[in-house]
Design an enzyme around this catalytic site. Structure first.
Site, short mmCIF file in Angstrom:
data_model
loop_
_atom_site.label_atom_id
_atom_site.label_comp_id
_atom_site.label_asym_id
_atom_site.label_seq_id
_atom_site.Cartn_x
_atom_site.Cartn_y
_atom_site.Cartn_z
N HIS A 190 -1.42 -1.26 -4.16
CA HIS A 190 -2.68 -0.90 -3.49
C HIS A 190 -2.71 0.61 -3.21
CE1 HIS A 190 -6.22 -1.86 -0.99
NE2 HIS A 190 -5.79 -0.88 -0.19
N HIS A 249 -8.85 1.23 -3.45
CA HIS A 249 -9.81 1.04 -2.36
C HIS A 249 -10.45 2.38 -2.05
CE1 HIS A 249 -10.20 0.15 2.26
NE2 HIS A 249 -11.38 0.30 1.67
N MET A 286 -11.44 -5.32 6.21
CA MET A 286 -10.62 -4.36 6.95
C MET A 286 -10.27 -4.96 8.31
SD MET A 286 -10.02 -1.82 5.02
CE MET A 286 -9.17 -0.86 6.29
N ASP A 337 -6.70 -5.99 4.74
CA ASP A 337 -6.02 -4.68 4.77
C ASP A 337 -6.02 -4.14 6.19
OD1 ASP A 337 -5.01 -2.16 4.37
OD2 ASP A 337 -6.57 -1.49 2.99
N ASP A 361 -4.98 3.54 -1.33
CA ASP A 361 -6.06 3.86 -0.40
C ASP A 361 -6.55 5.28 -0.65
OD1 ASP A 361 -6.32 1.51 1.37
OD2 ASP A 361 -4.22 1.94 1.86
N SER A 420 0.83 -1.20 0.00
CA SER A 420 0.00 0.00 0.00
C SER A 420 0.87 1.25 0.00
CB SER A 420 -0.91 0.02 1.23
OG SER A 420 -1.54 1.29 1.35
N MET A 422 -8.97 8.26 0.34
CA MET A 422 -9.74 8.79 1.47
C MET A 422 -10.11 10.24 1.22
SD MET A 422 -7.43 7.28 4.61
CE MET A 422 -6.61 5.69 4.48
N MET A 473 -12.40 4.65 0.03
CA MET A 473 -12.94 4.99 1.34
C MET A 473 -13.48 6.41 1.26
SD MET A 473 -10.04 3.31 3.82
CE MET A 473 -8.70 3.37 2.64
#
Length: 218
Positions: free
Chosen positions: A32, A65, A136, A174, A34, A7, A36, A67
């Site tokens: 990966h 991913h 998660m 994750d 993330d 990540s 947000m 979020m």
């Protein structure tokens, strides 16, 4: 085949291309990302522009991913930027079947994510349609958190459902993955292991990624 997905949330963004190169050398399978927005989770990371930059420096699949609030509004942007996997949170998406179908229609693998407190049975009507389920193992929002042990039960439960119903989705984890716990997570039935600080937070990034890769190959 079990896969390592470093990540970049924990990477040094001033030297991102080289950091990605280090994990490629170590045999990483997926990169990966993330995403947000400071609304769904209490942090802000990056958007499609960074994913597009990552796409330019690696041929590995990119796992995005989301979020974020209203992920449907951004799915196409991230796929156009180079994402190969897109996952959305069960807790945020109202019309999950429609969202999963949209991701697939746009050419990416579609996944659904469960927060630590969300039970597996909330996915009973969608599992046959998804390519992967992301569990998660920390509460989303920040890197470097401690692994929540109870999530091992969710992985085992998912693996059992997959076998009984003869489904083909992969199970991804994750949060808090390290050399100390990755083996038991693999034994529970996990296929894809996201690791951030346990790779990019180490002095030798390639060696750290190689160690994790070797552990899931045992």
């Amino acid at each position: 085949m079990k896969k390592i997905a470093p990540s970049i949330l924990s990477a040094d963004f001033s030297n991102l291309a080289q950091q990605i190169r280090y994990v490629e050398i170590a045999g990483a399978d997926i990169i990966h990302c993330d995403i947000m927005d400071g609304k769904f989770v209490p942090n802000i990371t990056f958007g499609p522009v960074v994913v597009k930059a990552v796409r330019k420096v690696t041929k590995l699949p990119i796992d995005v991913h989301l979020m974020i609030k209203d992920p449907d509004n951004f799915i196409e942007d991230f796929i156009n930027a180079g994402a190969n996997y897109i996952s959305v949170h069960q807790e945020e998406v109202v019309h999950l079947n429609r969202t999963i179908a949209k991701i697939k229609e746009l050419g990416a693998k579609a996944g659904v994510v469960l927060n630590p407190s969300t039970p597996v049975n909330t996915l009973s009507e969608i599992l046959e349609f998804v390519d992967f389920v992301l569990i998660m193992s920390v509460n989303p929002g920040f890197g470097g958190q401690k692994f929540i042990e109870s999530t091992l039960n969710k992985i085992s439960e998912l693996a059992k459902i997959r076998e009984e119903k003869k489904l083909n989705f992969e199970i991804e984890i994750d949060g808090g993955i390290s050399a100390q716990n990755i083996n038991k997570v693999a034994n529970a039935g996990c296929d894809i292991f996201v690791a951030g600080s346990s790779i990019f937070g180490q002095d030798n990034i390639s060696a750290a990624a190689t160690e994790l890769k070797n552990l899931i190959s045992l």
